[in-house]
Design an enzyme around this catalytic site. Structure first.
Site, PDB file in Angstrom:
ATOM      1  N   VAL A 609       0.861  -1.188   0.000  1.00 30.22           N
ATOM      2  CA  VAL A 609       0.000   0.000   0.000  1.00 30.22           C
ATOM      3  C   VAL A 609       0.898   1.239   0.000  1.00 30.22           C
ATOM      4  CG1 VAL A 609      -1.796   1.281   1.196  1.00 30.22           C
ATOM      5  CG2 VAL A 609      -1.772  -1.221   1.321  1.00 30.22           C
ATOM      6  N   LEU A 613       5.686   4.780   0.751  1.00 25.48           N
ATOM      7  CA  LEU A 613       5.128   5.562   1.865  1.00 25.48           C
ATOM      8  C   LEU A 613       4.973   4.694   3.116  1.00 25.48           C
ATOM      9  CD1 LEU A 613       2.308   7.581   0.032  1.00 25.48           C
ATOM     10  CD2 LEU A 613       4.586   8.382   0.706  1.00 25.48           C
ATOM     11  N   GLY A 664       5.850   3.660 -16.605  1.00 23.73           N
ATOM     12  CA  GLY A 664       6.072   2.635 -15.584  1.00 23.73           C
ATOM     13  C   GLY A 664       5.181   2.713 -14.378  1.00 23.73           C
ATOM     14  N   ASP A 678      -6.987  -3.282  -7.926  1.00 17.19           N
ATOM     15  CA  ASP A 678      -5.763  -3.074  -7.157  1.00 17.19           C
ATOM     16  C   ASP A 678      -6.031  -2.207  -5.930  1.00 17.19           C
ATOM     17  OD1 ASP A 678      -2.884  -3.478  -6.929  1.00 17.19           O
ATOM     18  OD2 ASP A 678      -2.711  -1.332  -7.325  1.00 17.19           O
ATOM     19  N   LYS A 682      -5.716  -2.996  -1.770  1.00 17.82           N
ATOM     20  CA  LYS A 682      -4.974  -2.148  -0.832  1.00 17.82           C
ATOM     21  C   LYS A 682      -5.829  -1.745   0.363  1.00 17.82           C
ATOM     22  CE  LYS A 682      -1.853  -0.326  -4.364  1.00 17.82           C
ATOM     23  NZ  LYS A 682      -1.446   0.844  -5.171  1.00 17.82           N
TER      24      LYS A 682
END
Length: 814
Positions: A609, A613, A664, A678, A682
């Site tokens: 996640v 960070l 990317g 996705d 998370k």
């Protein structure tokens, strides 16, 4: 007078013997010297093999005797001038003929006895000592040869005879009276009983011979010359950073030698200890090295642990039963049964409940021990008061030794903590009342790892070695390897961490190098890796059993994610960039978390996640410190944030998505990002970390993608998005009309989670979010009105790799 002993490697070649002559010549210029020599290296084993072949009816023994003869005759020719060789060649040939005659007798009988074996192996020391005496004389060094069999008297226990010290000391005293040379050469290992029959003092007995001689002549010192520069903190064949122990007490040396230190034969210390004769361990091949001195006082150097040693080939015998509790005599009967069959007990431990007694013995005696003990306790076994003796094999002892350990609390804690963190299971523990050693019985397969761990814990204050196995060497994996290469020296210097990448794998092949893979040329090295899948890679990792191992998954593979449990069960830390494991059914997520706790290792997945960070770490810190999470509101897709920050209707939506992929930010199939799946994963992971039992099907997804975009290939997806441009433009226009920005938002609130595209007004915390940034807002007991905000780049290979790197460092602190 000094006594020097030279082992088999020290006299293994003519060159080595010449080195011995130089060492001894310097010594005798100061005081008389007795030297005790072993057989030429490998000769004792060769003689035993001759006897074994002969007893088995194999005439190859003659060829082996021929090799032994040739080797010793060649040594004579190299060491002694031609004009002086004749008598020594004859003497060597005569003794080798006796060896052959003895083997002929064994061949005819078809068997050998302990007495015959002692006679046979004695020729190794007899021949070497005579050749070395002649070599000294050829160098004009006056030397006398003493026959140890006439000086050292023992009982008739062949193979490991007991010395009669009173008679032995008397024989030495008589021999000294007629000594006329400054040098005496004696064969080690051999002695004789009162009838003059040859006996031996046990393998390694040449050390013991030297100690007996030193005590008998009251030597000023005893020097054991070998092929290492002293006693070591650990076996240097296993521990690269093992170091020489400068000084050690007699008691510590006995403990280390008892627990497998090969430098000195265990009984050696006893004769010299009573007379306070210092013992030096020196290196024949580096005579200038200081070596180790063994003396009466312990050496204080600030480290309470003096060395680490081990004994392999151990069997653990366990006598258990409820009928033992409170009944005196069980221990005595156990040890009597073992003693009656000459079974030596190496280690003893007993539960305080008196329900069980465990003893360690040599594994070769285990079957005999079971028969003896079961017979001794047959009445109790038949009444089920005692269980039949339990025998466990494939075990070893690892021991910490140090005279000062008794005055330093916490040694045991450090020892067993280090072993436990690396999955080394301790089967039994013993500690002497002197607290001079702490012994642990472990599986033999774990010995090398255990010794390295303990040496690192107690002796290597400079760094901790971490062994990394990385699967997935694509975009993120490649950046991670660059970062590791860049920071290796910094971590070694500032954190005392030696991070070594020892394994790399992709979907087709893998590469393992226990010395470390060169991170500047890993791509070329991978071309020479072995073909294999994740199963063979992880099996190889487990088989190698390296200490401080971290497995790093930088893939999106379900197959790799399914390999985590067997790694965690071996106390191998897992760092997962791959989200599949933690977003699998809750039962699997929980299984991994439980195994991490059960096997005392790390399972870290910060980059699941928010890339680099600190989202999961902050969440866990809040929970650990007693806070309670009320809600989570987040933009968790760097891809979607990039797309909606760059889509303004001036160019097709599909073109903006293509740009995100080219830079990317997306998965190989961008639909995984744009569909919201996705993001669902998370937010589910975050909810699970709060303690919520949440599954994917429980999360609502307000998808903005038309269903037709999900069909076909990735190219079909882009084509369909172009066709649906009006749909995307209408979504944008509606938000713009309201003065809002589009953000794909994930929310979790009191057990419920959802994801979807939302219009975000200018005053909202999510409004000012640019580029590929992510943001997470935690509202908690402590942050009820103004949320705790984590914001920053949430996509990109570099930041993701840095998040994985940070997890690797966290794993090293476990």
């Amino acid at each position: 007078m000094q006594v020097l002993k030279f082992g088999g490697t020290s006299v293994g070649t003519a060159e080595a013997i010449l080195r011995v002559i130089d060492i001894v010549s310097e010594k005798i210029s100061k005081e008389p010297v007795i030297i005790v020599v072993s057989a030429f290296g490998g000769t004792t084993d060769a003689l035993l093999q001759c006897g074994s072949l002969a007893a088995g009816g194999n005439e190859l023994y003659k060829e082996h005797v021929g090799h032994i003869t040739t080797r010793h005759l060649d040594a004579v020719r190299q060491l002694i001038p031609v004009q002086q060789q004749s008598s020594m060649l004859s003497a060597v040939k005569k003794l080798c003929n006796e060896v052959e005659d003895l083997c002929n007798g064994i061949f005819l009988l078809g068997e050998t006895t302990a007495r015959t074996k002692d006679k046979l192996v004695s020729y190794g020391e007899l021949i070497s000592s005579l050749v070395i005496t002649a070599a000294f004389q050829a160098k004009s060094v006056p030397a006398t040869w003493w026959d140890s069999r006439k000086l050292i008297r023992t009982n008739g226990e062949f193979g490991n005879a007991t010395v009669d010290f009173a008679l032995t000391n008397e024989q030495f005293s008589l021999e000294l009276q007629s000594l006329s040379t400054p040098l005496v050469v004696m064969p080690g290992f051999i002695a004789s009983d009162t009838e003059g029959i040859t006996t031996t003092l046990g393998r390694g007995g040449s050390d013991y011979t030297a100690a007996i001689a030193a005590a008998a002549v009251k030597a000023s010192s005893l020097e054991i010359w070998t092929d290492v520069s002293g006693m070591m903190t650990a076996d240097p064949r296993w521990v690269l950073n093992a170091r020489v122990i400068p000084a050690i007490s007699y008691q510590e040396a006995m403990e280390l030698s008892h627990f497998g230190a090969k430098v000195i034969y265990p009984p050696t210390i006893q004769p010299v200890m009573n007379l306070h004769i210092p013992v030096w361990i020196k290196n024949t091949f580096a005579p200038g090295d200081a070596g180790t001195v063994i003396q009466n006082e312990s050496y204080r150097n600030g480290n309470p642990v003096r060395g680490i040693s081990s004994i392999s080939n151990l069997a653990l015998l366990s006598l258990e039963g409820s009928g033992m509790v409170g009944v005196p005599g069980f221990s005595r009967r156990l040890f009597e049964a073992l003693a009656a069959h000459q079974i030596n007990v190496i280690l003893i431990t007993q539960g305080s409940s008196e329900h069980s007694i465990c003893v360690g013995v040599d594994a070769t005696a285990a079957d005999k021990a079971k028969m003896a003990v079961d017979a001794a306790f047959a009445p109790e076994i038949s009444l089920r008061k005692v269980e039949p003796l339990i025998v466990e094999k494939d075990l070893s002892i690892v021991a910490l030794v140090g005279e000062q350990m008794k005055s330093h609390p916490g040694i045991s804690g450090k020892m067993f903590g280090s072993l436990g963190r690396n999955g080394v299971n301790v089967r039994a523990i013993a500690q002497g009342s002197s607290e001079r050693n702490i012994s642990a019985v472990i599986a033999t397969r774990d010995v090398r790892k255990a010794i390295n761990l303990l040496h690192e814990e107690f002796f290597e204050k400079t760094y901790k070695q971490i062994n990394l196995f990385i699967t997935g060497v694509g975009n993120v994996g490649g950046r991670l390897l660059q970062q590791l290469a860049q920071q290796q020296q910094f971590l070694l210097q500032h954190m005392r961490l030696q991070l070594r990448v020892v394994g790399l794998a992709n979907s087709k092949r893998y590469l393992i190098n226990e010395e470390g893979i060169d991170l500047l040329s890993w791509k070329a090295a991978m071309d020479h890796g072995v073909e294999g899948n994740i199963t063979s890679f992880t099996d190889d990792i487990i088989q190698r059993n390296l200490r401080n191992t971290v497995f790093v998954d930088v893939t999106a593979s379900e197959e790799v994610a399914r390999a985590y449990p067997k790694l965690l069960e071996k106390s191998i830390a897992v760092v997962a960039c791959n989200k599949i494991a933690c977003s699998s059914p809750y039962s699997y997520y929980r299984e991994l978390k439980n195994k991490s706790h059960e096997f005392n290792t790390s399972f870290l997945f910060e980059t699941n996640v928010g890339a680099g960070l600190p989202v999961i770490g902050t969440l866990n810190d809040l929970l650990k410190s007693g806070d309670r999470i009320h809600s989570i509101e987040a933009v968790l897709s760097g891809t979607l944030n990039f797309v909606f920050n760059n889509y303004d209707g001036s160019r097709p939506f599909a073109e903006v998505v293509r740009q995100a992929q080219d830079e990317g930010y997306t998965e190989p199939d961008p639909r995984l990002d744009l569909s919201g799946v996705d993001v669902m994963r998370k937010i589910m992971i975050l909810a699970r970390e709060t303690g919520e039992h949440l599954e994917m099907e429980s999360i609502s997804n307000n998808s903005f993608l038309p269903a037709s975009c999900m069909n076909g290939s990735v190219d079909d997806f882009y084509n369909e998005m172009l066709k649906q441009e009006a749909h995307f433009r209408s979504i944008f226009d509606a938000a713009a009309a309201n003065g809002c920005k589009l953000k794909f938002v994930a929310t979790y609130n009191e057990g419920k989670a959802s994801v979807g595209l939302q219009q975000i007004a200018p005053g909202h915390d999510l409004y000012h979010l640019y580029g590929k940034d992510n943001i997470v807002l935690f509202k908690t007991d402590r942050y009820p009105l103004q949320p705790l905000v984590i914001k920053g780049a949430g996509a990109g290979a570099d930041v993701t790799a840095s998040g994985v790197f940070a997890d690797i460092l966290r794993a090293t602190l476990n």
